[in-house]
Design a protein around this motif. Structure first.
Motif, PDB file in Angstrom:
ATOM      1  N   LYS A  78       2.382   2.179  13.688  1.00 31.03           N
ATOM      2  CA  LYS A  78       2.779   2.989  12.443  1.00 31.03           C
ATOM      3  C   LYS A  78       1.521   3.746  11.893  1.00 31.03           C
ATOM      4  N   ASP A  79       0.224   3.302  11.961  1.00 34.00           N
ATOM      5  CA  ASP A  79      -0.769   3.793  11.621  1.00 34.00           C
ATOM      6  C   ASP A  79      -1.517   4.508  12.790  1.00 34.00           C
ATOM      7  N   LYS A  88       6.882  -6.682   1.447  1.00 36.64           N
ATOM      8  CA  LYS A  88       6.823  -5.200   1.744  1.00 36.64           C
ATOM      9  C   LYS A  88       7.639  -4.849   3.076  1.00 36.64           C
ATOM     10  N   ALA A  89       7.703  -6.089   3.867  1.00 38.18           N
ATOM     11  CA  ALA A  89       8.644  -5.724   5.121  1.00 38.18           C
ATOM     12  C   ALA A  89       9.972  -5.816   4.815  1.00 38.18           C
ATOM     13  N   SER A 131       0.690  -5.569   0.750  1.00 38.54           N
ATOM     14  CA  SER A 131      -0.372  -4.370   0.838  1.00 38.54           C
ATOM     15  C   SER A 131      -1.879  -4.963   1.094  1.00 38.54           C
ATOM     16  N   GLU A 162      -1.273  -6.255  12.557  1.00 35.91           N
ATOM     17  CA  GLU A 162       0.457  -6.674  12.411  1.00 35.91           C
ATOM     18  C   GLU A 162       1.422  -5.923  13.651  1.00 35.91           C
ATOM     19  N   LYS A 210       3.235  -2.593  13.188  1.00 32.27           N
ATOM     20  CA  LYS A 210       2.736  -2.166  11.843  1.00 32.27           C
ATOM     21  C   LYS A 210       1.301  -1.837  11.845  1.00 32.27           C
ATOM     22  N   THR A 261      -1.132  -1.655   8.151  1.00 32.40           N
ATOM     23  CA  THR A 261      -0.229  -1.263   7.068  1.00 32.40           C
ATOM     24  C   THR A 261       0.333  -2.451   6.303  1.00 32.40           C
ATOM     25  N   GLU A 262       0.503  -3.620   7.121  1.00 38.08           N
ATOM     26  CA  GLU A 262       1.320  -4.836   6.038  1.00 38.08           C
ATOM     27  C   GLU A 262       0.033  -5.915   6.708  1.00 38.08           C
TER      28      GLU A 262
END
Length: 496
Positions: free
Chosen positions: A78-79, A372-373, A409, A451, A454, A457-458
């Protein structure tokens, strides 16, 4: 932790409690019975090597599937990040140890990176510096009265083994058991709790090497079979060569979403249970062994209808059934959340696929508090129900909660994580008070980490880690202070 939003479900077949989920939707649960945990119950935390160690090519470490994947496909994260440095626990284990001591944990669940001690996966090519690192970790834990709980495999397969097919090739049975034997020789004099595999559901759905290879309904069943055989072979090897002297325990960790039903349909719930928990737990912990009979029958029937010459999920056979049956001293459970199950109005998933074979629909209660997920909801009643189901279905086998946690977060004032832990730890105590043989609980995770898809970001950590800092300090969140109080009092404090 969880890599994908998987179709992993379980139900209460033969019990009235699955029909209606009569519980509140504000992340609470009612306490039942004793207010304190048994004296021998162990509280700890969990991590995995790729997610925290960093040092991806330091001191002779080889390349794992996750090293290769994140370098070749950064757009899939994701990032765009990777675990090259992560929280740098390879370099900064003293900081992890300090956090463990602050919490007062009785055990620490961590995994060994196969490629750090055997860079290519070949046990004849050892990396002494990697061995030295894990000896240091184990020795320092024991010096501080913290039991090491070691996971042999947490998704980071050596690329050298993946090139031969990894878990899709039956060669992995001997490759893994040979690797495990070396671990017993190197560390078994001090490690008394071993977990062979973390979350086979994720391993077999690309958790071990997300190389974009898909074979639903065929490859995942081949993988499950090879994982079970590798686990069984490892267990028997330990019993034959090491158990008498080392006196350790060996188990496997399964990831479970609990399921409730709104429709009073026992067939749908039973099917979900047999295909998911049962597909991996039944061969090891049932009295008859092999895959659940209904699963074997249904998949064979579907395979014939598809024009195949044999079933997509063959029986384990007499030899392997005996090897695998009873090959677990405990069952490790990673529980995070639950779902509702209801009849499928149309065929589910691809044809073929495990989803199509199960053929039920899942949903969540929109009133459940969500993390968040998008897959994680706070449903502590699911954990209590799951533990009671295992008690009844699998002869009250010893259960270790090997992961349980909440994602956000990374904020320091993480009251939602405290609410989650408070309710789920109470669910465990309720189950113990109701006769469930649960002996330990591991919070996921000690520190913020990589993660998987992810990236960063998590966050699941009890301790915040600034990944952009060279110092990578571990800063306790509010939840760390709460969990410390849980451990010290052996109870579930009310403060949030």
């Amino acid at each position: 932790m969880w890599l994908l939003i998987l179709f992993v479900v379980i139900g209460l077949f033969g019990s009235e409690s699955f029909v209606e989920a009569n519980f509140t939707t504000n992340c609470t649960i009612v306490a039942k019975g004793n207010l304190k945990f048994p004296k021998k119950f162990s509280f700890g935390v969990a991590t995995s090597a790729y997610q925290i160690e960093g040092g991806w090519n330091a001191d002779g470490k080889g390349i794992s599937t996750w090293d290769e994947f994140t370098h070749n496909y950064p757009e899939k994260i994701k990032d765009g990040s990777n675990g090259d440095s992560a929280a740098e626990s390879y370099r900064l284990f003293e900081l992890d140890l300090q956090a463990l001591k602050q919490l007062g944990v009785k055990h620490y669940r961590f995994s060994i990176a196969w490629t750090r001690i055997f860079p290519t996966g070949d046990i004849h090519l050892k990396n002494q510096k990697g061995i030295d690192y894990y000896n240091m970790v184990i020795n320092k834990l024991l010096a501080n009265k913290i039991e090491p709980m070691v996971t042999m495999y947490h998704w980071d397969l050596p690329v050298g083994i993946q090139k031969f097919g990894g878990f899709f090739n039956s060669m992995i049975i001997d490759q893994f058991s040979d690797y495990a034997e070396e671990l017993f020789k190197l560390f078994g004099d001090r490690v008394k709790t071993w977990i062979t595999f973390n979350e086979p559901n994720n391993i077999c759905k690309s958790g071990y090497a997300p190389t974009l290879i898909e074979a639903p309904g065929v490859g995942d069943y081949i993988c499950f079979t090879n994982v079970l055989k590798a686990h069984g072979a490892t267990y028997r090897l330990y019993q034959k060569k090491f158990a008498k002297k080392q006196k350790g325990k060996i188990g496997i960790t399964l990831d479970i979403w609990f399921v409730f039903s709104k429709t009073n349909n026992t067939d749908d719930v039973a099917r979900a249970m047999h295909y998911n928990l049962g597909l991996l737990a039944y061969p090891i912990f049932s009295k008859s062994g092999d895959f659940p009979p209904i699963v074997l029958k249904e998949i064979e029937k579907s395979s014939i209808e598809e024009g195949r010459k044999k079933s997509r999920l063959p029986s384990l056979g007499e030899y392997w059934t005996k090897i695998i049956q009873g090959s677990g001293d405990f069952l490790g459970i990673n529980y995070y959340t639950s779902r509702y199950v209801k009849p499928a109005t149309e065929p589910m998933g691809k044809n073929p696929s495990m989803e199509r074979d199960i053929n039920v629909q899942m949903d969540f209660d929109p009133n459940w508090p969500r993390a968040k997920a998008d897959w994680l909801y706070c449903v502590p009643q699911g954990l209590e129900g799951l533990l009671k189901y295992i008690r009844d279905e699998y002869d009250n086998v010893e259960v270790k909660i090997t992961e349980n946690g909440w994602v956000d977060s990374g904020e320091l004032n993480d009251d939602n994580r405290i609410r989650y832990y408070k309710s789920h730890i109470q669910a465990v105590l309720n189950a113990i008070n109701d006769g469930c043989n649960v002996t330990s609980y591991s919070a996921w995770s000690l520190i913020d980490n990589f993660e998987w898809l992810k990236g960063y970001t998590e966050k699941f950590g009890l301790y915040y880690v600034n990944m952009k800092s060279n110092k990578k300090g571990r800063i306790p969140k509010k939840s760390a202070l709460y969990y410390k109080k849980v451990i010290a009092t052996r109870s579930v404090p009310n403060d949030v």
